[in-house]
Scaffold this motif. Structure first.
Motif: not given
Length: 218
Positions: A15-19, A26-30, A58-62
């Motif tokens: 979980r830590q690795r994937l998060i 980057s903001a553009e990739q997301r 949305p939470y922690r970049g999801e």
């Protein structure tokens, strides 16, 4: 670390690795991945336009589901956000619409303040990780698993996340509940007895419609 001897510790590490990998985008990739997934949900699941849909802030970049929810609401859908009423209990879902009063709850995430509790017919479920059999690695609280286990009629279960969250297996346990579909920027996958199967938007629309008709007959 051996998942077979210490599964909770293995899942915490994964979980830590994937998060961390997700938050490292980057903001553009997301934004690009969000845009592709949003389009896949819009075109692959037209049945959502007439349903009550549960989604997550949305939470922690999801994946950010708010954009597809906006489109679906404009087509007639209703939307709801999860609320944790007590530890180790199923979630309840409170109806949400733009501008509704919100209050901060678990993980400091906003929840509609006192709106009606509704029963979603479909859920957009965030993925920390997912495996080849359609099982989901979440944040470790078990809330979605308990919520799904408590439902006499299962909602349409759509796991949404980034392709970088794919894993060979999460080592599913008896309490883990597989998704009906997994959607990433790589495409739509239906969960079959043989594992994930990539399908196009038209086939997804047919499969999702059939599941809704089976679970929620008129």
């Amino acid at each position: 670390m051996d998942a077979q001897t210490d599964l909770p510790a293995w899942r915490r590490t994964e979980r830590q690795r994937l998060i961390a990998a997700r938050e490292g985008l980057s903001a553009e990739q997301r934004a690009a991945r969000n845009g592709v997934i949003t389009a896949l949900l819009e075109h692959g699941f037209p049945v959502l336009r007439r349903l009550i849909i549960g989604f997550c802030w949305p939470y922690r970049g999801e994946f950010d589901a708010r954009f597809v929810i906006r489109t679906l609401r404009s087509a007639g859908a209703r939307a709801a956000l999860p609320d944790v009423v007590a530890r180790a209990t199923p979630l309840v879902f409170r109806e949400w619409w733009p501008g509704v009063a919100m209050t901060k709850r678990v993980f400091d995430l906003p929840v509609p303040d006192g709106t009606a509790i509704v029963q979603p017919q479909a859920l957009l479920i965030p993925l920390v990780g997912f495996d080849a059999c359609g099982y989901r690695l979440g944040y470790g609280g078990g809330y979605f698993d308990r919520t799904l286990a408590a439902q006499a009629t299962q909602p349409l279960r759509i796991g949404v996340g980034f392709e970088s969250s794919r894993m060979p297996t999460i080592h599913p346990q008896p309490h883990d509940v597989a998704m009906d579909f997994i959607v990433t920027e790589a495409g739509i996958h239906v969960v079959t007895a043989g594992g994930l199967q990539r399908i196009d938007a038209s086939e997804s629309a047919r499969c999702a419609q059939a599941l809704i008709e089976e679970r929620f007959p008129c």
